[in-house]
Enzyme design. Structure first.
Site, mmCIF file in Angstrom:
data_model
loop_
_atom_site.group_PDB
_atom_site.id
_atom_site.type_symbol
_atom_site.label_atom_id
_atom_site.label_comp_id
_atom_site.label_asym_id
_atom_site.label_seq_id
_atom_site.Cartn_x
_atom_site.Cartn_y
_atom_site.Cartn_z
ATOM 1 N N GLY A 10 46.288 51.087 35.004
ATOM 2 C CA GLY A 10 45.156 51.478 35.921
ATOM 3 C C GLY A 10 45.832 52.121 37.081
ATOM 4 N N GLY A 13 44.304 54.929 39.714
ATOM 5 C CA GLY A 13 43.295 54.646 40.437
ATOM 6 C C GLY A 13 43.827 54.558 41.818
ATOM 7 N N ASP A 36 46.891 54.394 31.970
ATOM 8 C CA ASP A 36 45.387 54.346 32.486
ATOM 9 C C ASP A 36 44.595 54.988 31.188
ATOM 10 O OD1 ASP A 36 42.944 55.120 34.004
ATOM 11 O OD2 ASP A 36 44.188 54.560 35.482
ATOM 12 N N TYR A 144 30.961 41.142 40.092
ATOM 13 C CA TYR A 144 32.630 41.559 40.518
ATOM 14 C C TYR A 144 33.107 40.144 41.032
ATOM 15 C CZ TYR A 144 36.328 43.838 43.020
ATOM 16 O OH TYR A 144 37.455 44.119 43.385
ATOM 17 N N LYS A 148 35.997 37.879 39.599
ATOM 18 C CA LYS A 148 37.484 37.730 40.299
ATOM 19 C C LYS A 148 37.759 36.230 40.510
ATOM 20 C CE LYS A 148 38.935 42.142 40.989
ATOM 21 N NZ LYS A 148 40.151 42.356 40.277
#
Ligand code: NAD
Length: 315
Positions: A10, A13, A36, A144, A148
């Site tokens: 990632g 980002g 990515d 989300y 998490k």
């Protein structure tokens, strides 16, 4: 010194670009592989190796880890809060399976360390709103936040059961000028700088008095590296650490920008993200991070605002 080879997943980002550059300064350009799903970010080009990689493809990920002799993984690929509410299945699937793929490979290949960020989104409407403690009621209301929170416990499980040295921070909203934010509820605090410089006005998607925990990117990068370099024996939290730096409202950041751009104006047009913001604490107690690995932020609102307005036009 043990030779480390780091994989950042990632890396294109908002955090990935700056973290990759910081890690390259520590470990050497050739020893930090950026990866990515999307193309390499312009700011990374020429600074070190890049591979195109989908964290959901466990086999390909495993091959890369072996082929490149990876010893540490920083997993940043995720669907963020606002985008997650639009596509809950995708958010759950990527945020969970991506993490499990990395943790499994870390266990099998005996990686030295793994970094995976959590978020203040783990907290929900029943958590304390002010100075929210490390250990408290945690009942997240967004997909989300749910992903998490579950992820935090998977990290703890892999540490306790298999000895995987996985470390984590609950980031607040991150403000930066290098790469654009990726669909979070705190994105307004980045957009406002772009619009202030381009248009002298901004229409905010949160109400003027919505206080949220925030942090300037240099502090977030420093926190991440400080945690990853801390001796393992000092760490008492293997779910994820609270860290704190700033807490401000749209009205307050607008007033700070006005000190530099007097003609700047702001309007408020709250949308679905107001509901998400209202479910989060306004400020965070990070005393455990301070105690365990010496965390201390450097940027306050006025220093951050001045730095953003100075550096953003150069990008
Ligand atoms: N930015 C914030 O304010 C903030 C706050 C709290 C926590 N976090 C967490 O920090 C991490 C990084 O956040 P960010 O703001 O840099 O997010 P971002 O959306 O800017 O970047 C995520 C990157 O992951 C890549 N990606 C998506 N799916 C992928 C896949 N299947 N395989 C490989 N790469 C994939 C994307 O292309 C993107 O470049 C996330 O875990 C996020 O939840 C961010």
């Amino acid at each position: 010194m043990v030779k480390e080879k780091v994989l950042v997943i990632g890396a294109s980002g908002q955090i990935g670009v700056e973290l990759t550059l910081a890690l390259r300064r520590i470990y050497g350009n050739a020893n930090v592989v950026a990866s990515d799903l999307r193309e390499e970010n312009e700011l990374l080009k020429g600074s070190g190796p890049y591979v195109s990689l989908d964290v959901m493809n466990k086999e390909m990920l495993h091959v890369q880890v072996i082929r490149q002799n990876i010893t540490q993984i920083y997993l940043l690929a995720a669907i963020l809060s606002a985008t997650g509410e639009k596509n809950p299945n995708l958010a759950w699937h990527l945020n969970m399976q991506g993490l499990l793929n990395v943790l499994d490979i870390a266990r099998e290949e005996k990686l030295h360390k793994v970094y995976w960020p959590s978020s203040i989104a783990v907290f929900g409407p029943t958590s304390p709103r002010q100075e929210c403690p490390q250990r408290t009621i945690i009942e997240p209301s967004t997909v989300y936040g749910i992903s998490k929170y579950a992820g935090e416990f998977w990290c703890n499980y892999f540490f306790e059961r298999y000895g995987v040295d996985v470390r984590s921070i609950r980031y607040p909203g991150l403000i930066s000028y290098k790469s654009a934010p990726g669909g979070g509820t705190t994105d307004y605090a980045v957009e406002i700088f772009h619009e202030a410089l381009d248009e002298n006005n901004y229409t905010c998607f949160l109400k003027e008095d919505t206080y949220l925990p925030m942090m300037y990117m240099p502090d977030a990068i420093r926190a991440t590296i400080q945690l990853m370099e801390a001796p393992a024996k000092n760490l008492t939290v293997r779910t994820s650490y609270n860290v704190s730096a700033l807490s401000f409202s749209p009205k307050e950041i607008a007033a700070e920008i006005k000190k530099h751009i007097p003609e700047f104006t702001i309007r408020y047009q709250p949308d679905y993200r107001q509901h998400i913001a209202d479910s989060w604490p306004q400020s965070i107690d990070d005393s455990v991070a301070r105690e365990d690995w010496g965390w201390k932020p450097e940027y306050d609102l006025s220093r951050m605002t001045a730095d953003m307005l100075q550096n953003l036009p150069k990008q």
